[in-house]
Design a protein around this motif. Structure first.
Motif, mmCIF file in Angstrom:
data_model
loop_
_atom_site.group_PDB
_atom_site.id
_atom_site.type_symbol
_atom_site.label_atom_id
_atom_site.label_comp_id
_atom_site.label_asym_id
_atom_site.label_seq_id
_atom_site.Cartn_x
_atom_site.Cartn_y
_atom_site.Cartn_z
ATOM 1 N N ASN A 145 0.862 -1.179 0.000
ATOM 2 C CA ASN A 145 0.000 0.000 0.000
ATOM 3 C C ASN A 145 0.898 1.228 0.000
ATOM 4 O OD1 ASN A 145 -1.636 2.209 0.764
ATOM 5 N ND2 ASN A 145 -3.108 0.838 1.756
ATOM 6 N N ARG A 146 1.003 1.847 -1.156
ATOM 7 C CA ARG A 146 1.948 2.957 -1.335
ATOM 8 C C ARG A 146 1.683 4.103 -0.360
ATOM 9 N NH1 ARG A 146 1.429 2.936 -6.293
ATOM 10 N NH2 ARG A 146 3.329 1.947 -7.069
ATOM 11 N N LYS A 147 0.414 4.356 -0.058
ATOM 12 C CA LYS A 147 0.050 5.445 0.867
ATOM 13 C C LYS A 147 0.638 5.195 2.252
ATOM 14 C CE LYS A 147 -3.982 7.763 2.869
ATOM 15 N NZ LYS A 147 -5.471 7.767 2.969
ATOM 16 N N THR B 9 3.295 2.910 2.937
ATOM 17 C CA THR B 9 4.705 2.505 2.974
ATOM 18 C C THR B 9 5.626 3.358 2.119
ATOM 19 O OG1 THR B 9 4.483 0.998 1.084
ATOM 20 C CG2 THR B 9 3.971 0.102 3.277
ATOM 21 N N GLY B 10 5.057 4.159 1.197
ATOM 22 C CA GLY B 10 5.891 4.794 0.190
ATOM 23 C C GLY B 10 6.358 3.741 -0.805
ATOM 24 N N GLU B 11 7.301 4.111 -1.670
ATOM 25 C CA GLU B 11 7.825 3.141 -2.636
ATOM 26 C C GLU B 11 8.715 2.117 -1.922
ATOM 27 O OE1 GLU B 11 7.020 2.671 -5.640
ATOM 28 O OE2 GLU B 11 5.875 4.505 -6.026
ATOM 29 N N ASP C 212 11.366 -1.392 -2.626
ATOM 30 C CA ASP C 212 12.093 -2.147 -3.646
ATOM 31 C C ASP C 212 12.891 -3.295 -3.064
ATOM 32 O OD1 ASP C 212 14.216 -0.913 -2.385
ATOM 33 O OD2 ASP C 212 15.077 -0.040 -4.201
ATOM 34 N N ASP D 235 -4.038 2.630 -3.450
ATOM 35 C CA ASP D 235 -2.820 2.970 -4.195
ATOM 36 C C ASP D 235 -1.833 1.811 -4.039
ATOM 37 O OD1 ASP D 235 -0.813 4.194 -5.590
ATOM 38 O OD2 ASP D 235 -0.384 5.723 -4.077
ATOM 39 N N GLY E 280 1.016 -0.849 -4.895
ATOM 40 C CA GLY E 280 2.265 -0.985 -5.632
ATOM 41 C C GLY E 280 2.629 -2.451 -5.795
ATOM 42 N N TRP E 281 3.435 -2.721 -6.809
ATOM 43 C CA TRP E 281 3.886 -4.086 -7.102
ATOM 44 C C TRP E 281 5.335 -4.024 -7.535
ATOM 45 C CZ3 TRP E 281 2.583 -8.981 -6.448
ATOM 46 C CH2 TRP E 281 3.165 -9.962 -7.251
#
Length: 333
Positions: free
Chosen positions: A127-129, A131-133, A135, A231, A233-234
């Motif tokens: 969840n980008r909101k 955790t942020g980005e 990698d 939001d 992310g993957w």
């Protein structure tokens, strides 16, 4: 044989299809009917082990074809559960990425048991909101996400994740010393984990509700989350991800081999690959199918054949029973 019976058999273009839920959804059933006049009759399994167990338990008398992952081809062939395909019947294989069309994991004793129509990786959803980005696999072991992490309840995925986090380059060849290191890491992680999931719908719901903010998951969770306004992310973590490919494979004893091969060849076509990518957001193995997709969608799907080298493709562990023991010890700790 009476002429009436021969006629009925000739007209029977139905296939009993034992598969993951994605490949038997209504859209795929309708597509087979429209394009091939084929009547797909899907039954679903939720894990490769379930697939194997049901085939061993009499499924070879029920089903015509399955959609196995590459690491189950050798054991299924050795157990007499599947049949090889005639390569000459798969004319669309000329357009499949060589990494998949030439993969030795789909061959046993020189016989071809499938050419993948789809490939991808089990990797990290977040969840980008919240955790942020992200990698790195380290997010799955980060105390700041305590109680909001989900891992898969399946040793061949989760032990491999821990191995990659530890820098072990060949997870499926681990010896006892490395397995003990993996066990120690997963037991240390356990207080951070909200759930070990079995069903993809469960992890999707946890990500949607905010109960979980980072998870080891399937790409299938992302499209519904985005549709729900999350939001999501993957990412294939920099340490690696678990690669897989899947194909149509005939079940031992099917009386409809020609129909199975016809459908297997169809799944390798650009038309099927494009439809599949747009419907499921999974990556087609067909090069011309990818050429039909918009660049942004290709990027979203993570279809970069040059990144295949970053994937650790699932294989049968050196000692599968020991992997199961280690995983049970982790959960019992």
């Amino acid at each position: 044989m009476p002429a009436s019976l021969r006629s009925a058999m000739a007209q029977d273009k139905s296939l009993s299809y034992f598969t993951w839920s994605s490949w038997g959804e209504e859209g795929f059933v309708k597509d087979a009917k429209q394009k091939l006049n084929l009547d797909l009759k899907p039954t679903f399994y939720s894990s490769s082990d379930e697939m194997m167990a049901k085939l061993r338990g009499g499924g070879t008398k029920i089903y015509d074809m399955i959609v196995p992952v590459q690491n189950y081809i050798e054991p299924a062939a050795k157990a007499g559960l599947i049949e090889p395909l005639n390569p000459a019947a798969l004319t669309n294989s000329k357009d499949i990425f060589e990494q998949f069309s030439q993969s030795q994991q789909w061959r046993v004793d020189g016989k071809l048991y499938g050419i993948p129509f789809v490939w991808g990786a089990n990797a990290m959803a977040f969840n980008r909101k919240e955790t942020g980005e992200l990698d790195s696999l380290s997010a799955l072991f980060d105390p700041k996400y305590k109680g909001r992490i989900a891992m898969r309840d399946e040793p061949e995925d989760t032990l491999a994740v821990a191995a990659m986090q530890l820098g072990i380059k060949q997870p499926y060849s681990m010896g006892e010393k490395e397995l003990q290191e993996v066990k120690k890491l997963l037991i240390a992680q356990k207080p951070l984990v909200r759930a070990y999931w079995k069903n993809v719908a469960d992890v999707q719901n946890m990500l949607a509700s905010g109960e979980v903010v980072v998870a080891w998951a399937f790409l299938a969770v992302i499209a519904p989350l985005l549709k729900a306004g999350v939001d999501a992310g993957w990412v294939w973590p920099k340490e690696g991800a678990v690669g897989w490919s899947e194909s149509i494979t005939p079940v031992k004893g099917t009386t409809k081999m020609k129909l199975v091969e016809e459908y297997a060849n169809f799944t390798l076509s650009p038309e099927y690959g494009e439809f599949m990518a747009r419907t499921t957001r999974y990556a087609p193995a067909s090069k011309p199918a990818i050429a039909r997709l918009e660049p942004q969608l290709v990027k979203d799907l993570g279809i970069d054949i040059n990144n295949v080298g970053r994937l650790v493709f699932k294989d049968i562990p050196k000692d599968k029973s020991r992997w199961n023991e280690i995983w049970n010890e982790v959960k019992a700790a």
